[in-house]
Scaffold this active site. Structure first.
Site, PDB file in Angstrom:
ATOM      1  N   GLU A   1       0.787  -1.201  -0.069  1.00  0.00           N
ATOM      2  CA  GLU A   1      -0.059  -0.019  -0.069  1.00  0.00           C
ATOM      3  C   GLU A   1       0.957   1.192  -0.199  1.00  0.00           C
ATOM      4  O   GLU A   1       1.788   1.164   0.762  1.00  0.00           O
ATOM      5  CB  GLU A   1      -0.930   0.122   1.068  1.00  0.00           C
TER       6      GLU A   1
ATOM      7  N   GLY B   1       3.568   2.428  10.671  1.00  0.00           N
ATOM      8  CA  GLY B   1       3.274   1.814  11.953  1.00  0.00           C
ATOM      9  C   GLY B   1       2.991   0.151  11.661  1.00  0.00           C
ATOM     10  O   GLY B   1       3.982  -0.597  12.182  1.00  0.00           O
ATOM     11  N   ALA B   2       2.188   0.029  10.785  1.00  0.00           N
ATOM     12  CA  ALA B   2       1.954  -1.458  10.454  1.00  0.00           C
ATOM     13  C   ALA B   2       1.056  -1.608   9.314  1.00  0.00           C
ATOM     14  O   ALA B   2       0.656  -0.323   8.711  1.00  0.00           O
ATOM     15  CB  ALA B   2       1.154  -2.113  11.523  1.00  0.00           C
TER      16      ALA B   2
ATOM     17  N   HIS C   1      -6.183  -1.910  15.365  1.00  0.00           N
ATOM     18  CA  HIS C   1      -6.538  -1.147  14.002  1.00  0.00           C
ATOM     19  C   HIS C   1      -6.105  -2.105  13.039  1.00  0.00           C
ATOM     20  O   HIS C   1      -6.981  -2.517  12.108  1.00  0.00           O
ATOM     21  CB  HIS C   1      -5.525   0.000  14.074  1.00  0.00           C
ATOM     22  N   GLU C   2      -5.115  -2.792  12.838  1.00  0.00           N
ATOM     23  CA  GLU C   2      -4.827  -3.481  11.628  1.00  0.00           C
ATOM     24  C   GLU C   2      -5.829  -4.836  11.912  1.00  0.00           C
ATOM     25  O   GLU C   2      -6.215  -5.034  10.648  1.00  0.00           O
ATOM     26  CB  GLU C   2      -3.124  -3.915  11.605  1.00  0.00           C
TER      27      GLU C   2
ATOM     28  N   HIS D   1      -9.099  -3.851  10.399  1.00  0.00           N
ATOM     29  CA  HIS D   1      -9.034  -3.439   8.863  1.00  0.00           C
ATOM     30  C   HIS D   1      -9.552  -4.729   8.033  1.00  0.00           C
ATOM     31  O   HIS D   1      -9.956  -4.559   6.924  1.00  0.00           O
ATOM     32  CB  HIS D   1      -7.557  -3.299   8.096  1.00  0.00           C
TER      33      HIS D   1
ATOM     34  N   GLU E   1      -9.881   4.139   6.417  1.00  0.00           N
ATOM     35  CA  GLU E   1      -8.734   4.745   7.503  1.00  0.00           C
ATOM     36  C   GLU E   1      -9.645   5.484   8.591  1.00  0.00           C
ATOM     37  O   GLU E   1      -9.209   5.162   9.803  1.00  0.00           O
ATOM     38  CB  GLU E   1      -7.744   5.559   6.995  1.00  0.00           C
TER      39      GLU E   1
HETATM   40  N1  B3K Z   1      -2.930   1.051   5.634  1.00  0.00           N
HETATM   41  C1  B3K Z   1      -1.473   1.179   6.254  1.00  0.00           C
HETATM   42  C2  B3K Z   1      -0.880   2.491   5.634  1.00  0.00           C
HETATM   43  C3  B3K Z   1      -0.188   2.300   4.416  1.00  0.00           C
HETATM   44  C4  B3K Z   1       0.637   3.709   4.278  1.00  0.00           C
HETATM   45  C5  B3K Z   1       1.196   3.798   2.942  1.00  0.00           C
HETATM   46  N2  B3K Z   1       1.907   5.091   2.589  1.00  0.00           N
HETATM   47  C6  B3K Z   1      -1.497   1.068   7.564  1.00  0.00           C
HETATM   48  C7  B3K Z   1      -2.909   1.293   8.364  1.00  0.00           C
HETATM   49  O1  B3K Z   1      -3.372   2.396   8.290  1.00  0.00           O
HETATM   50  O2  B3K Z   1      -3.414   0.474   8.911  1.00  0.00           O
HETATM   51 ZN    ZN Z   2      -5.369   1.791   8.667  1.00  0.00          ZN
END
Ligand code: B3K
Ligand code: ZN
Length: 897
Positions: A126, A266-267, A302-303, A306, A325
């Site tokens: 991403e 972060g992740a 958070h992850e 998702h 997000e």
């Molecule tokens: N979705 C990723 C962030 C990606 C950043 C790309 N530059 C982490 C997050 O928001 O969970």
């Molecule tokens: Zn996210």
């Protein structure tokens, strides 16, 4: 390349459906650091809903080897490889395309695509990293099923992971082996991941709501296995929470988290294979602070969240980023609040809310007032990675929170259920989410769309009037944007729907039951009134005495409230408001007002004085044993220098620093005995516990120590900090003690901190995340006239443990100085800016994403006093002539425009 295929500016209005769809993809990797070969076999067909076009696959930093359609190798004349990808003119309506390409993960310092870190392979896709791995329709609305075969040397890369389920593995000739993974769910390419290397896992098996068994793994380098328990517990809690709160179950048989020490953010929520910055996985009491424990819980949550909000339902295009997000940040905020205080302990939940609002106001409000201002759903971008912003994430979360404020938890849940019912497996837009919320709750939310399309921070001004004869109290709210930045102004079209939570407080400090004109009876003591016009008056009846309004309770909308409270009224709210958020808010308003007045006096060279009644108000909170320690700590932390500078007509970091230091000294002196007593009373002897309660005690105790270090004679603080440093059984206390020694060295000389500083390094030499703290503490220290911090930072740049290539390390030293030490960074001689420019240029060549983040430290240059402004502009112009990446160029050009 033609501009229509690769335009410099990407616009939301230009969205077009993809010309081709991919029904399945099979990827084979021969993993070698210097040259990895990828064989990509796709089933493609023309999209019946799109205009006919040639096949354009995205690709970047790839070496094209060959392409075949339905098994027939294409001649060189039929396929064109170029810097943006691969163009194939004539293709059938449906076909199998096989492409072989090569890349060089060992030389990939951008940490986007496939790269090597500590000898292991990782990916980050991403937003647009997949095209650095193979040629593809690398856009989120192209979703397909992936089968992935990894081949690598068995000794060097014993573990081979990808998304989904492991369906086959075995040995190959020449000491190599393979693993084949299949992800049963369709996904966009940005959610692809692979990991290969020498890793070990903490494993746990759990049963989810429907009774299915799931395998959970946290993969790390072998020496870090003792720091995985908290991440595993956080994952299990996240899985349980999403089932309970939203009825969402883990859909895969196996869920993996992998930690990597070189990572841009972060992740990353790759399907079934989350890849994390080690900073958000590794923790034990020796190495991680309470804040780290909390951050790990939040990011793991958070992850994981998702998996539904982002992966099962994803974004149609990157303009919709906040769809996943903003929503997922809201979900992780609620998760953390529930873990702190359960669903009902409002005071405990408020601690999390205050933390979140503090970040929003300090950083997102500033973003919204500068050259990068953009709506939650941006209209255009040059480099999408620059739009993973506080606006998309944090303001986006506030926008989602407003649905819950309007419809309640049950109404919000109904909206979520409808959203998944309609869109599971699809790539959709922010409008689709809003429509699900509207339809599930029988509301027209057309006006609410403006929250997605208007940039800038709205202001709500409040006027009140009490009529004793009729016992009516009227509250007039009017909304506007004030002096918004030009970037924001262009987007503003009309009034917003603002849910405005309000309470009224009587003379004794009690909530008054609220009855609005026209209602039969009073109903509750906090009401969410809906401001929809530019100006509206709401009248409360049966109000027996002139009340004090408690405005925007729990920060019910991301706006600035303008109301002229007197100092006494703020002190009263600080002492009595039943809304814990507003209680904190009253203290912050009071302090902000005093500090800005002090800063003005500092600028004018006038003597500084601090109001006794303000000291008394803070003293009452500090010693109020009915309040939780965590809350008291938050209330006694003065607004940050960054926030205060942002409130000035022309930001003057030196004046703000002088003002804030003066106030800290004043509070230290006036409350010295209280601080000493607090320090003793809130010690947490015995075994370390990472609970919110114990963390609250540590936070308050360490705040007391920090205030004591402000005394002209910091001897008490130095003695206590040395003892605390030596006997600490946890990183929170040890790092806090070291910070206090560094602070005390401003008055007592650098010698007071040196012993602890050296000991800290030796003790944790093998723990990179702790060494990051060692760099950060030094970069954010106050410094003294004799030794400005820039000199210390420059010396540390040459330290053998420093490396620009590791983003955590670069952030710990460079970003800490440029973004978290304003008084030193904005030194009048411009030395901070010269340093910034050097580092931006150096990072630009290595890692554009990290470089672009650092670039943003100067974007607000127009807001500063003339002398600083001029030096900042020079530094920006110098950088503009030297940087090459699209990422940094976009920021610099917008700043200078
Ligand atoms: N979705 C990723 C962030 C990606 C950043 C790309 N530059 C982490 C997050 O928001 O969970
Ligand atoms: Zn996210």
């Amino acid at each position: 390349m033609s501009d229509t295929v690769n335009p410099a500016v990407i616009r939301r209005a230009d969205y077009a459906a993809p010309a081709f769809l991919i029904d399945s993809v099979s990827l084979e990797f021969d993993l070698v650091p210097e040259r990895t070969i990828v064989t990509n076999t796709m089933r493609l067909r023309r999209n019946p809903d799109a205009a006919a076009a040639r096949l354009e696959l995205m690709g970047e930093a790839l070496e094209f080897v060959s392409a075949a359609i339905d098994g027939k190798t294409l001649p060189a004349s039929a396929v064109r490889a170029h810097e943006h990808g691969l163009t194939i003119e004539d293709v059938p309506d449906a076909f199998t395309l096989t492409i072989e390409s090569a890349c060089n993960p060992g030389a990939n310092t951008t940490l986007s695509g496939l790269y090597v870190s500590s000898g292991n392979f990782f990916t980050q896709c991403e937003a647009e990293g997949f095209r650095r791995i193979t040629y593809f329709l690398d856009r989120p609305d192209v979703m397909t099923t992936f089968t992935v075969t990894l081949r690598a040397d068995k000794t060097a890369y014993p573990v081979l992971l990808s998304n989904g389920n492991l369906i086959e593995q075995g040995d190959l000739p020449d000491g190599r082996h393979f693993a084949k993974w299949e992800d049963p769910f369709k996904k966009p390419s940005y959610l692809f991941a692979l990991v290969a290397g020498k890793l070990v896992a903490l494993e746990e098996r759990i049963r989810t709501g429907s009774g299915k068994e799931k395998l959970l793994q946290v993969w790390v380098e072998p020496h870090d296995l003792d720091k995985t328990r908290h991440a595993m517990d956080s994952l299990i809690n996240s899985i349980r929470w999403d089932e309970e709160r939203f009825g969402l179950e883990l859909d895969l048989d196996r869920f993996m988290i992998v930690a990597v020490s070189d990572f841009n953010m972060g992740a990353m929520e790759n399907k079934g294979l989350n890849i994390f910055n080690t900073k958000y996985v590794l923790a034990n009491q020796e190495t991680a602070t309470d804040t780290d424990f909390g951050n790990i819980e939040a990011v793991v949550g958070h992850e994981y969240f998702h998996n539904w909000t982002g992966n099962r339902v994803t974004c149609r295009d990157w303009f919709q980023l906040s769809l996943k997000e903003g929503l997922t940040v809201f979900r992780d905020q609620e998760f953390s609040a529930d873990m702190q205080g359960g669903a009902t302990d409002e005071a405990a939940r408020a601690v999390k809310r205050i933390d979140d609002v503090r970040v929003l106001r300090q950083m997102q409000f500033a973003e919204d007032a500068g050259p990068m201002a953009h709506p939650v759903r941006p209209e255009s971008y040059v480099e999408i990675n620059n739009f993973y912003t506080l606006t998309v994430y944090e303001k986006g979360a506030e926008v989602v929170r407003m649905y819950q404020t309007l419809f309640g938890r049950d109404g919000f849940r109904r909206g979520m259920d409808l959203y998944f019912k309609r869109h599971d497996g699809q790539a959709v837009t922010c409008d689709d989410f809003r429509n699900a919320m509207a339809d599930a709750n029988g509301r027209d939310l057309a006006q609410f769309e403006r929250w997605y399309s208007q940039a800038g921070t709205p202001r709500v001004s409040v006027r009140t009037a009490y009529d004793a004869a009729s016992q009516r109290y009227s509250v007039t709210l009017s909304q506007g944007y004030g002096e918004a930045a030009p970037a924001a102004r262009e987007t503003q079209k009309g009034p917003l729907l603002i849910p405005f939570a309000i309470g009224l407080i009587d003379r004794a400090g009690r909530d008054i039951p609220l009855r609005l004109e026209g209602e039969a009876a009073a109903n509750g003591t906090t009401r969410v009134i809906e401001l929809t016009e530019q100006e509206q008056t709401f009248t409360f009846v049966d109000v027996k005495e002139p009340p004090l309004p408690s405005l925007l309770r729990n920060f019910s909308a991301p706006v600035i409230v303008e109301y002229d409270y007197t100092n006494d009224e703020l002190a009263f709210l600080l002492a009595h408001d039943s809304d814990p958020f507003n209680r904190w808010e009253a203290g912050q308003r009071l302090a902000t007002r005093e500090l800005l007045a002090l800063a003005a006096r500092a600028q004018a060279g006038e003597p500084l004085t601090f109001d006794d009644s303000t000291v008394a108000a803070f003293s009452r909170v500090l010693t109020d044993e009915t309040l939780s320690p965590a809350f008291r700590e938050l209330a006694l932390v003065l607004p940050s220098e960054a926030y205060l500078a942002e409130q000035m007509a022309e930001a003057d970091p030196a004046a703000v620093h002088a003002a804030r230091q003066f106030a800290r000294k004043r509070l230290a002196r006036a409350l010295k005995n209280e601080w000493l007593a607090i320090y003793e009373r809130h010690a947490t002897p015995g075994a370390y516990e990472p609970t919110p309660q114990a963390a609250g005690h540590r936070a308050l105790k360490n705040l007391a120590l920090a205030y004591l270090a402000e005394l002209d004679d910091p001897a008490d603080a130095v003695r206590l900090a040395n003892a605390q440093y030596e006997h600490a059984n946890n990183m929170t206390d040890r790092a806090a003690a070291l910070a206090v020694l560094l602070a005390a060295s401003a008055a007592a000389g650098a010698g007071v901190a040196q012993g602890a500083l050296d000991d800290f390094y030796r003790r944790f030499e093998q723990e990179p995340l702790v060494i990051d703290k060692w760099f950060a503490l030094q970069a954010t220290q106050r410094g003294s006239a004799g030794r400005p911090v820039i000199e210390i930072v420059r010396t540390l740049m040459a330290h053998p443990a420093f490396s620009l290539r590791n983003p955590n390390r670069a952030r710990s030293l460079i970003f800490s100085f440029c973004a978290a030490n304003p008084a030193q960074f904005h030194a009048a001689d411009g030395s901070g800016y010269a340093f910034w420019a050097e580092q931006v240029v150096a990072l630009d060549a290595l890692n554009p994403q990290v470089a672009a983040r650092l670039t943003r430290s100067l974007e607000m240059w127009r807001r500063y006093t003339p002398a600083l402004r001029e030096r900042m502009r020079e530094a920006l112009e110098r950088v503009a002539t030297q940087v090459k990446s699209r990422d940094v160029r976009e920021i610099v050009e917008k700043a200078l425009a």
